[in-house]
Design a protein around this motif. Sequence first.
Motif, short mmCIF file in Angstrom:
data_model
loop_
_atom_site.label_atom_id
_atom_site.label_comp_id
_atom_site.label_asym_id
_atom_site.label_seq_id
_atom_site.Cartn_x
_atom_site.Cartn_y
_atom_site.Cartn_z
N LEU A 282 31.84 19.10 -23.52
CA LEU A 282 32.90 18.12 -23.68
C LEU A 282 34.24 18.67 -23.21
O LEU A 282 34.61 19.80 -23.56
N ASN B 277 31.39 20.35 -29.63
CA ASN B 277 30.97 19.19 -30.42
C ASN B 277 30.88 19.63 -31.89
O ASN B 277 30.99 20.80 -32.20
N LEU C 183 35.54 15.06 -34.08
CA LEU C 183 34.48 16.05 -33.87
C LEU C 183 34.94 17.46 -34.24
O LEU C 183 34.13 18.34 -34.50
N ASP D 254 28.50 12.31 -34.49
CA ASP D 254 28.63 11.88 -33.09
C ASP D 254 27.54 10.87 -32.76
O ASP D 254 26.57 11.18 -32.08
#
Lengths: 401, 480
Positions: B14, B44, B332, B420
């Motif tokens: 990410l 994450n 997150l 998530d």
Amino acid sequence: MVTGIRDKVAILGMGCAKFGERWDADADNLMVEAYQEAVADAGIEPSMIDAAWLSVAFDAINIGPSGIAASIALRLNNVSVTKVENYCASGTEAFRGAVYAVASGAAQIALAIGVEKLKDTGYGGLPVRTRGTMSDMIGVVGSAPGHFAQLASAYRARHGISRDELKRAMAHISVKSHANGAQNPNAHLRKEIDIETVLNAPMVAEPLGLYDCCGVSDGAACAIVTTPEIARSLGKTDLVTVKALQLAVSNGWELQGSGWDGSYFHTTRIAAERAYREAGIDDPRAQLSLLEVHDCFSITELVTMEDLHISPEGGAVKDVLEGFFDASGPMPCQIDGGLKCFGHPVGASGLRMIYENYLQILGRAGERQRGKPPVLGLSHNLGGMPNQNVAAIAIVGLQGA
Amino acid sequence: MPGILSFGAYIPRLRLQRSAVLAAHGWFNPGLKSLAKGERSFANWDEDVVTMAVEAARGCLRGQSREDVGTMMLASTTAPFADRQNAGIVKEALNLRDDVTTLDFGGSQRAGVSALIQALETVRKDRPVLCVGSEKKKDRPGSEAEMTGGHAAAALLVGAEDGLARLIASHSVSVDFVDHFRGNGETFDFSWEARWIREEGFGKIVPRAIRELLAKAALQASDIDVFVFSSPMRGAALSVAKAAGITPTALTGSLDASVGDSGAAHPLLLLAHALETAKPRQRILVAGFGSGCDAALLERTDASLDPVQRLGVSSWLARAKSEDNYIKYLALNGLIDIERGMRAEIDNRQPLSALWRNRKTVLALIGGRCKKTGTIQFPKSDIEVNPNDRSVGTQEDYPLAEEPARILTHTSDSLTYTPDPPAFYGMVEFEGGGRMYVDFCDAEASEVEVGRPMRMVFRIKGVDETRGFTKYFWKAAPAA
């Protein structure tokens, strides 16, 4: 030499509480509701009950440990009360305990009562809970729809079927169950829906949308069983007897071994074969009249039609879409609305299925009664998830059928 | 001479668009605009210092003997446990021998370089040292650190022989120069004025360490071909190079446009990246700043890199998913308290005695293989799963973490709680035998299909927020 249970035990009476979001009722109230109907139907005094089996799956959020809750609620005569839990197959497990007690001669009249009070969790769907210390470390938490949705992915891969085609067959199953539930005054959900509503519903766990999933309900169901001789001595004439009662439990092969592709229930196939043998059924598609299966999700019902050897492998989609299992079709499935619409109070569901087959065989099912009363009714009660589960099958029918 | 035998890295997939940070905070601090270019990496919810370290170490150990590793060092200022050795968890996940030495390094941004120097200076013959830096810092929303920081890990395997790059000399300057600090129990850094740090810290302490190091090695600043130094402060590395007399072009890229500064891990990440392309005989100087400065001088040997290792950092740089949802980044990373629903209330209490009994199963993904039939299964059991053979006690340990797998069944679950959503999970089958029901991670809906190749990765399974315990297990991620 094992001879099986066929015709050794008769159902003396049954009862079923109104399923639904029973904000008005505790588990005790639900048990009493089902019990009173069963006792009245059986025409016995409560003191005649020799032993009882109680099924409940989520005791931690309702009645707590042990069989005491049922003994107190029903004010049983200090008889044995055994609490059983086998995931969502618990109801059939309680029935099995009572039936075996009678068959063994240990009890003359035995009670099976299943109950579940789920609507005290504060949220929809089944409660989140641990599945044991090891599972907490290496298992998938997931949700029930998520576990069962796995079937669809594997079924599509195995049979080379498109997502849309499978979704349409699954939707047909839900539309059918809603139509059936609408005819049933005791059902939780009594609203007809159309196929577009199912197909366009919000996604819960791909490819299962909202209407591919049964809700959770509060409820209870009850059976009182005895020997055919005692039943007749009590004045019963048309006897519904137990033809087969089989459980098959996963031993880890699906999850850990090799060969299972995830598209079917290994245990249901085994339990079905044993049950047909026990009941003396050679051709289930021709000989069975009525099915109550564990339609927790539309895809479960679809693959179960093959696992019960009603539809050929890969043939359930065609049968479903052709209306083979509709209320007016050759072999209705979930004529009472099923888990999908009658409701799914987990510990009671297996007994509720038998209750419907019992009523239908005796021609007592009211507006939803099959014109020609069914001869043999099969109920299929499943607990766990596709890769690890308990499959329970009960076949009941008129004595001698 | 001791040297670096191999390297590996891990950069979370990410990447937060810095423009999204500016869009959220520009109303308060328009000055963030000058930093709002490119993207930064972020872990994450199921990744932390330990999981990133494991992934970097796996890359580093590819083709190396895990059996030989003698020491496992983990450097970080953001490791999940204050008291439970973090390096020890990495050791279990990597299934290293029990007689390895495990060490946590921390307390300073230079901890990564400190660990590397300790590895190089203490490595024993035939027992290489695995030295990993990993950082997942929480940055205060709207801060410059949020713009300039990043999450990453890097691993270096250090041996007693030259390897890819041999040690020439190392040097430490230790002074309590407090440019920033983070007290025990505090979430965020407190930093002093940038100009002072630049002039009195970077401008004086690092050049001194380099000068003294070069004197030890009897070399000149102009002899440095590759200069590995990083700071989240823009331009600081270049001014350090100039102050130390090092050719500005020797300074490596900082990965600030794609990763951001990964704290104690960053010098090791840049060093690993530099080793991808360094030419034989090039002299590489790596320095870490924080409470002083640690510096090591290395020389690239003639040893060749295998094609996979050549991409040890680059492949992770390329594996990126841009994220422009700033709130998702906050959620997150535990930086915002959002409504998670009642399904999130499940108690994640870990019975520690059960974890100890099953540590190989849980932390190392060790399954069983029957000595008689060859049946492979997960987890191991007393009686094997093979329906044709119910042998008892015939299973030996069989590691599955590095086995390629394929998806057998799957779903994306929008009902179950996951930080998530949706939760992807299903059954996977290992190509060599054995299967498991497992959570998927780093997956897009389009990647999840029956037959899809997957690889196992070590991740956070759940967090006991009541007691502050992190539970780890393995998940399946789409294989490249």
